[in-house]
Design an enzyme around this catalytic site. Structure first.
Site, PDB file in Angstrom:
ATOM      1  N   THR A  90       0.794  -1.134   0.099  1.00  0.00           N
ATOM      2  CA  THR A  90      -0.009   0.211  -0.048  1.00  0.00           C
ATOM      3  C   THR A  90       0.943   1.230   0.061  1.00  0.00           C
ATOM      4  OG1 THR A  90      -1.607  -1.353   0.945  1.00  0.00           O
ATOM      5  CG2 THR A  90      -1.518   1.380   1.625  1.00  0.00           C
ATOM      6  N   ARG A 150     -13.946  -7.670  -0.390  1.00  0.00           N
ATOM      7  CA  ARG A 150     -13.287  -7.097   0.701  1.00  0.00           C
ATOM      8  C   ARG A 150     -12.825  -5.632   0.376  1.00  0.00           C
ATOM      9  NH1 ARG A 150      -7.628  -5.349   1.990  1.00  0.00           N
ATOM     10  NH2 ARG A 150      -7.610  -5.863   4.335  1.00  0.00           N
ATOM     11  N   VAL A 151     -12.819  -5.026   1.508  1.00  0.00           N
ATOM     12  CA  VAL A 151     -12.324  -3.553   1.664  1.00  0.00           C
ATOM     13  C   VAL A 151     -11.414  -3.403   2.793  1.00  0.00           C
ATOM     14  CG1 VAL A 151     -12.862  -1.234   1.713  1.00  0.00           C
ATOM     15  CG2 VAL A 151     -14.112  -2.365   0.100  1.00  0.00           C
ATOM     16  N   GLY A 152     -10.234  -3.000   2.623  1.00  0.00           N
ATOM     17  CA  GLY A 152      -9.426  -2.697   3.896  1.00  0.00           C
ATOM     18  C   GLY A 152      -9.732  -1.268   4.479  1.00  0.00           C
ATOM     19  N   THR A 168      -0.814   1.598   6.772  1.00  0.00           N
ATOM     20  CA  THR A 168      -0.588   0.271   5.882  1.00  0.00           C
ATOM     21  C   THR A 168      -0.254  -0.906   6.557  1.00  0.00           C
ATOM     22  OG1 THR A 168       1.132  -0.788   4.380  1.00  0.00           O
ATOM     23  CG2 THR A 168       1.869   1.093   5.833  1.00  0.00           C
ATOM     24  N   GLY A 169      -0.947  -1.856   6.228  1.00  0.00           N
ATOM     25  CA  GLY A 169      -0.737  -3.331   6.967  1.00  0.00           C
ATOM     26  C   GLY A 169      -2.121  -4.094   7.047  1.00  0.00           C
ATOM     27  N   GLY A 193      -5.278  -4.623   7.115  1.00  0.00           N
ATOM     28  CA  GLY A 193      -6.435  -3.419   7.113  1.00  0.00           C
ATOM     29  C   GLY A 193      -7.492  -3.654   8.346  1.00  0.00           C
TER      30      GLY A 193
END
Lengths: 366, 366
Positions: B233, B261-263, B284-285, B287
């Protein structure tokens, strides 16, 4: 009408309007459902575990002089039923998540609210539903957006939380997950209600009228005052006997919406938040402003980091939204069983159960 | 290698690897780009307006002994170019939003990062991109999720912020908005990169292998340790000469993802947040954990309500995510020009510009 009179009137109405089986036993429970105990001080403990439950059915321009008695009764009855479903679960020692889910399912199934069955229409004449739920004990959460064939979005949000490793799923993907989970998909026609359809036609006509008018080169302005029918998001917050907080929210969004718009309802931290260290929150209103203000988490942070009371924090966050130009409201319950309901609109459909175990339903500001 | 040596080495590498036109003038500017001035104290003022710019290209399991010199150089070059694009804008007095957008566009166009061109593949072999941007001055924000044909999601997020009354748009609807705004849609094939495609095939093979193995009835566990290629990201945070903070984030999400899927990247308050009263953040990571922790807003709240320093607050929120079981990192700049970069992984691609106007690129923890 005083609050007391209003409550008595409501009880009469409620008992006339709803199933005694579903309601009676709970309404007239002889044991006070809860004594408010401040857990944070911990010196006084009630014999009864402290439970708390609150719901909303949307904030907006709800004016007493524009509401017929029959319509008001419909809302009060539905709010009472919704409230007592969740409260009954908590009273029997059930988890807050169950109370929140069951109550919101009921509201989703009612055409009165802008969620599930009563969802508003998009510009394309479809319905796109959003929802989220959060568990204050584990900080687990589930959220869904852009659903077109899910009868009860709140239950799908819970499945996302409990049966997937994800928090948020949108659109077709979320519905594919629903299918895999054995959730029955309903045809789009399930969401048709005449009221919402007519509202869409009125808005489209108004839009066309506006487009015909000579164009002014104004900067785009956010919708500062949505018409009444655009509100109606539903939500619930629970504190269960185990001291666990849960919160959930469900909505059809805004009428005539375009472009896959998503509001605050499925956004963890904006429309929904729950944390056993602080509180649970469900919000309703101009979603864009609630996202930008990260309303639900901001309220929690004001308790945890700044030591505000629940009422103060609730008022502060609604005032912040107001300053940005947005209207709406929220319900919140903290870990000590305090309750606050704050809103900047002329009304918010809302209910909670008093210390005497009896439901209190309110609609208007005054 | 000391930091100083590392920086000199990087400068050599950078100048070898990238266009001198794009970089040279900015890299060897003789005027110190900024003197850190504590605006909150206000007694000392630098002659130069204080600007600050930082970027990340994802946090993850990035190990020095697994990185070839050539690969590391590729990353350092790309990070340097990205960094100096935004920094150059700020130095000329441009707005933070422009710096954030231009830098992220560059990173979206690079196949090295998991955003735009280099996005990972979904389980269905498609690419679904998410992004968001926020303006700390107005608290306006734009977010997009589930895009399949948008070359630069960060720019669409900005259009949502500036050209619509909404904050968030998803999937086909967001792309319809893009078309109306004259944004060119690219064919899905634009996002094909061999590396990401192979990664998907490896994961599918591993998945199949796992499904063949005798099934254990384990509770579903969140992915506690994503493989390296799933990170990547990108994000940027800017403090411009006007004292305005902006932040943005863009991602392809996680490889082999299903169900829409949404982070956290497109979630305001989780992956992105900016507020002139406090700070800007891009995360970032994992999510899911960042959403549940409302990381970006929590950091801001710890500054505003609890008075933590930026570094303390950054460490606290990453530790909270870690305790929930999630890994990742963030970059943040506060209103006084302080900078912090905190992460719980073995590495995070990151860069900022030092007080002497020179870029500092780092990858590993040590």
């Amino acid at each position: 009408m005083t609050k007391d009179k209003s409550r008595r009137k409501f009880l009469r109405d409620a008992l006339g309007g709803v199933s005694a089986v579903a309601l009676g036993a709970q309404l007239y429970s002889s044991v006070p459902a809860q004594n408010k105990v401040s857990r944070s001080h911990g010196t006084v403990r009630s014999a009864e575990p402290s439970i708390r439950f609150a719901i909303h059915g949307g904030a907006g321009t709800i004016l007493r002089n524009q509401m017929s008695a029959a319509r008001e009764k419909e809302y009060r009855d539905a709010l009472t039923q919704a409230l007592m479903i969740g409260y009954g679960i908590l009273k029997k020692g059930g988890p807050g998540l169950d109370a929140v889910e069951a109550t919101i399912r009921f509201m989703e199934d009612s055409p009165l609210f802008n969620a599930g069955k009563g969802a508003v229409f998009t510009s394309a004449g479809t319905n796109e539903l959003d929802s989220s739920i959060m568990d204050g004990k584990t900080l687990k959460a589930g959220a869904v957006a852009g659903l077109k064939h899910i009868k009860n979005p709140i239950s799908l949000a819970r499945l996302v939380m409990e049966k997937s490793k994800h928090v948020m799923m949108v659109s077709d993907g979320a519905e594919a997950f629903a299918k895999e989970q054995g959730v029955e998909l309903v045809p789009a026609s399930y969401f048709y209600t005449e009221d919402r359809w007519k509202a869409l036609q009125r808005e489209k006509a108004a839009e066309e009228e506006k487009n015909k008018a000579p164009k002014e080169k104004k900067p785009l302005k956010a919708h500062a005052s949505l018409p009444e029918h655009e509100y109606g998001t539903v939500g619930a917050v629970a504190l269960d006997q185990g001291g666990n907080i849960a919160a959930g929210t469900s909505t059809g969004g805004i009428s005539n919406k375009k472009w896959g718009r998503v509001g605050d309802s499925p956004i963890i931290g904006a429309g929904t938040y729950a944390n056993n260290r602080t509180c649970g929150v469900s919000a309703t209103g101009d979603g864009e402003y609630f996202i930008r203000s990260v309303v639900a988490h901001d309220l929690s942070a004001l308790l945890e980091y700044k030591g505000l009371s629940l009422k103060e924090a609730a008022d502060v966050v609604i005032e912040k939204v107001d300053k940005l130009g947005g209207k709406g409201g929220l319900i919140t319950i903290d870990k000590d069983g305090h309750l606050a309901m704050s809103f900047s609109t002329s009304g918010m459909y809302r209910g909670h159960v008093g210390a005497d175990g009896q439901p209190i339903i309110e609609i208007y500001k005054d």
